[in-house]
Design an enzyme around this catalytic site. Structure first.
Site, PDB file in Angstrom:
ATOM      1  N   SER A 138      23.831 -56.792  29.679  1.00  0.00           N
ATOM      2  CA  SER A 138      23.401 -56.440  31.088  1.00  0.00           C
ATOM      3  C   SER A 138      24.437 -57.228  31.974  1.00  0.00           C
ATOM      4  O   SER A 138      24.890 -58.105  31.444  1.00  0.00           O
ATOM      5  CB  SER A 138      21.987 -56.459  31.716  1.00  0.00           C
ATOM      6  OG  SER A 138      21.694 -57.953  31.305  1.00  0.00           O
ATOM      7  N   CYS A 139      24.622 -56.725  33.219  1.00  0.00           N
ATOM      8  CA  CYS A 139      25.717 -57.132  33.993  1.00  0.00           C
ATOM      9  C   CYS A 139      25.468 -58.866  34.147  1.00  0.00           C
ATOM     10  O   CYS A 139      24.668 -59.503  34.355  1.00  0.00           O
ATOM     11  CB  CYS A 139      25.443 -56.890  35.518  1.00  0.00           C
ATOM     12  SG  CYS A 139      26.838 -57.403  36.626  1.00  0.00           S
ATOM     13  N   PRO A 140      26.561 -59.454  34.016  1.00  0.00           N
ATOM     14  CA  PRO A 140      28.163 -59.102  33.809  1.00  0.00           C
ATOM     15  C   PRO A 140      28.728 -58.899  32.326  1.00  0.00           C
ATOM     16  O   PRO A 140      29.801 -58.953  32.172  1.00  0.00           O
ATOM     17  CB  PRO A 140      28.796 -60.107  34.616  1.00  0.00           C
ATOM     18  CG  PRO A 140      28.021 -61.385  34.124  1.00  0.00           C
ATOM     19  CD  PRO A 140      26.622 -60.958  33.851  1.00  0.00           C
ATOM     20  N   GLY A 141      27.552 -58.672  31.369  1.00  0.00           N
ATOM     21  CA  GLY A 141      27.828 -58.531  30.074  1.00  0.00           C
ATOM     22  C   GLY A 141      29.169 -57.788  29.720  1.00  0.00           C
ATOM     23  O   GLY A 141      30.066 -57.989  29.105  1.00  0.00           O
ATOM     24  N   ASP A 183      24.612 -50.115  31.245  1.00  0.00           N
ATOM     25  CA  ASP A 183      24.587 -50.917  32.614  1.00  0.00           C
ATOM     26  C   ASP A 183      25.058 -50.152  33.580  1.00  0.00           C
ATOM     27  O   ASP A 183      26.112 -49.600  33.847  1.00  0.00           O
ATOM     28  CB  ASP A 183      25.098 -52.336  32.841  1.00  0.00           C
ATOM     29  CG  ASP A 183      24.555 -53.108  33.975  1.00  0.00           C
ATOM     30  OD1 ASP A 183      23.500 -53.710  33.763  1.00  0.00           O
ATOM     31  OD2 ASP A 183      25.075 -52.970  34.891  1.00  0.00           O
TER      32      ASP A 183
END
Lengths: 139, 82
Positions: free
Chosen positions: B21-24, B48
């Site tokens: 999930s963000c920022p992944g 996401d």
């Protein structure tokens, strides 16, 4: 073109805010920003070696603490220390422990803190960096 | 580019960031962009919602060409040219 600069006055030592700081650091890393983090009072507690990996500090949502921690796991979100480490690997991030804050928590030496910390500094370092920053945040 | 054109495009690099999930996804794109040459095409797979807007903005700042997004079942394929 010179990299944009982000300064972060990191006061909070709670896992929710540290996680949010990690997300912002990820954004800064993606954009190759130069980042200076100043670890102030409660955050210095979280950066102590014996405290960094404990999850008992979730300040804003104390009644939802278990939900929050379970969601981090469900979403495969990295622990805040890992998010900070990833950002350090990807862009120029320097993490400064406030000398006063360190002493409050009996941390006199850099070795008292997790290896993410680069040095122990006075407030003048922060003022100088913040004056030159494109973005300055307080968390 | 149209959805049909994007679906037919030959990518040089595919980055599967659906497990993050963000920022992944953005960080996965940042890591992978160094592995392709200028002019080559990369797709980022993300589940996401925020990535749909993050990648175009990131492309604009970094000088890459955002080509478009294709919505699949439960995830997005976001295309860019380095």
């Amino acid at each position: 073109m010179a990299n944009k600069k982000l300064t972060l006055a990191l006061f909070s030592g709670s896992v929710d805010k540290l996680t949010a700081a990690g997300v912002i650091l990820g954004g800064a890393a993606a954009e190759d920003m130069d980042v200076d983090i100043f670890v102030l009072l409660q955050a210095a507690f979280a950066f102590k070696k014996e405290n960094a990996m404990t999850n008992d500090r979730v300040a804003e949502i104390t009644d939802k603490k278990e939900d929050f921690l379970a969601s981090l796991k469900r979403l495969n979100a990295p622990h805040w220390t890992e998010a900070f480490r990833t950002a350090k690997e990807m862009t120029n991030v320097r993490i400064h422990i406030c000398g006063f804050a360190g002493k409050v928590w009996h941390g006199e030496k850099l070795d008292d803190f997790i290896d993410l910390a680069d040095d122990i500094v006075g407030i003048g370092e922060y003022m100088t960096a913040a004056e030159q920053a494109d973005i300055n945040l307080f968390i | 580019m149209t959805t049909e054109e994007l679906k037919a495009i030959k990518v040089d690099k595919s980055v599967d960031a659906r497990g993050t999930s963000c920022p992944g996804p953005l960080l996965a794109a940042k890591k992978a962009i160094g592995q392709i040459e200028k002019g080559q095409i990369m797709e980022v797979l993300s589940a996401d919602e925020g990535t749909k807007r993050d990648i175009p903005k990131w492309c604009n700042k970094k000088g890459y060409e955002y080509l478009g997004t294709v919505e699949e079942s439960g995830f997005f394929r976001i295309f860019l040219r380095k």
